[in-house]
Design an enzyme around this catalytic site. Structure first.
Site, short mmCIF file in Angstrom:
data_model
loop_
_atom_site.label_atom_id
_atom_site.label_comp_id
_atom_site.label_asym_id
_atom_site.label_seq_id
_atom_site.Cartn_x
_atom_site.Cartn_y
_atom_site.Cartn_z
CB SER A 150 -0.96 -0.05 1.19
OG SER A 150 -1.93 0.96 1.10
CG MET A 151 0.08 5.04 1.96
SD MET A 151 -0.09 6.36 3.17
CE MET A 151 -1.60 7.15 2.59
CD1 TRP A 175 -3.82 4.71 -2.45
CD2 TRP A 175 -2.26 6.14 -1.68
NE1 TRP A 175 -4.42 5.95 -2.30
CE2 TRP A 175 -3.48 6.85 -1.84
CE3 TRP A 175 -1.15 6.83 -1.23
CZ2 TRP A 175 -3.61 8.21 -1.55
CZ3 TRP A 175 -1.26 8.19 -0.93
CH2 TRP A 175 -2.48 8.86 -1.09
CG ASP A 196 -6.43 -2.21 -4.31
OD1 ASP A 196 -7.14 -1.50 -3.57
OD2 ASP A 196 -5.19 -2.28 -4.22
CG HIS A 228 -5.45 -2.05 -0.63
ND1 HIS A 228 -4.61 -1.47 -1.56
CD2 HIS A 228 -5.07 -1.54 0.59
CE1 HIS A 228 -3.77 -0.66 -0.96
NE2 HIS A 228 -4.03 -0.68 0.34
#
Length: 281
Positions: A150-151, A175, A196, A228
């Site tokens: 993700s991040m 992300w 996602d 996700h």
């Protein structure tokens, strides 16, 4: 000397030379079963790193092969995603380490840190691994990679852009608000998920991949029937292609090329796969 004896002698003398062609090879020749297995050929151990003993990131857990008979290993730092802790990516630690890597699953300074902060923390973690950690003598500091969810995946891309000497990068359902990564020079495997809704592939993983240089060793794997959060639990497809990518580019182990080129076909677990095959040797 007979012809047979001469040929045998040539074979014996050729063996060390061929082994020396790639001094970074670790472990037996791979098979489909060996890279899909929950554990590889190396026994592993782990050690915890307190946030109080480091600067630049929030501590974590180091997983490493227990034997040093094979020499040093490449190393990978892995970041969790937004609001996540290292426990969300901990399954990757022993799974990758048992294939012949030193793996550092990290905690971030705060669970709310943004992607670019996570990039700095991944690089700080690699620096700690190679310079200060108790396993630093087991690591080849020239053969390093980054991964993240993700991040943490967005941070993986930024870390790769900031440190082109890295050998591999793997963002997992990444992300980031930045969709252009033309300055990345690190071989990158982008893994997205078809279901996602937090970082949809149409606005994240796919444009990330498309923006990477066409001359770069890169691949795009879209998981089928995945969300996700699929990278937060044990997943054979993620492991199989992550291991192959890390082996191919951190260890320069062309024995793993067979799993990447030609590009895998779509399947029950792969919705789409794109790759810049053939990879250079």
């Amino acid at each position: 000397m007979t012809l047979t004896a001469a040929l045998l002698g040539a074979a014996v003398t050729a063996s060390p030379a061929s082994a020396a062609e790639n001094p970074y090879e670790r472990g037996p020749a791979p098979t489909n079963s060996s890279i899909e297995a929950s554990r590889g050929s190396f026994a592993t151990s782990s050690t915890s790193v307190s946030s109080l003993s480091v600067t630049g990131f929030g501590g974590g857990t180091i997983y490493y092969p227990t034997s040093t008979a094979s020499g040093t290993f490449g190393a990978v730092a892995i970041s969790p995603g937004y609001t996540g802790t290292q426990s969300s990516i901990s399954w990757l630690g022993p799974r990758l380490a048992s294939q012949g890597f030193v793996v550092f699953t990290i905690d971030t300074n705060t669970t709310l840190d943004q992607p670019d902060s996570r990039a700095s923390q991944l690089l700080a973690a690699l620096d700690y691994l190679t310079q200060r950690s108790t396993v630093r003598t087991r690591i080849d500091s020239t053969r390093l990679g980054v991964m993240g969810h993700s991040m943490g995946g967005g941070g993986t891309l930024r870390a790769a852009a900031q440190r082109p000497a890295l050998q591999a990068a793997i963002p997992l359902t990444g992300w980031h608000t930045d969709k252009t990564w033309g300055d990345v020079r690190v071989p990158t495997l982008v893994i997205g998920a078809d279901g996602d809704t937090i970082a949809p592939v149409a606005s994240h993983s796919s444009p990330f991949y498309n923006s990477l240089p066409s001359t770069l060793d890169k691949a795009y794997l879209e998981l089928r029937g995945a969300s996700h959060f699929t990278p937060n639990s044990s997943n054979t497809t993620i492991a199989k292609y992550s291991i192959s990518w890390l082996k191919r580019f951190i260890d320069n182990d062309t024995r793993y090329e067979q799993f990447l080129c030609p590009a895998p076909s779509t399947s029950l677990t792969i919705a789409e796969y794109r790759d810049t095959c053939p990879h250079s040797s």
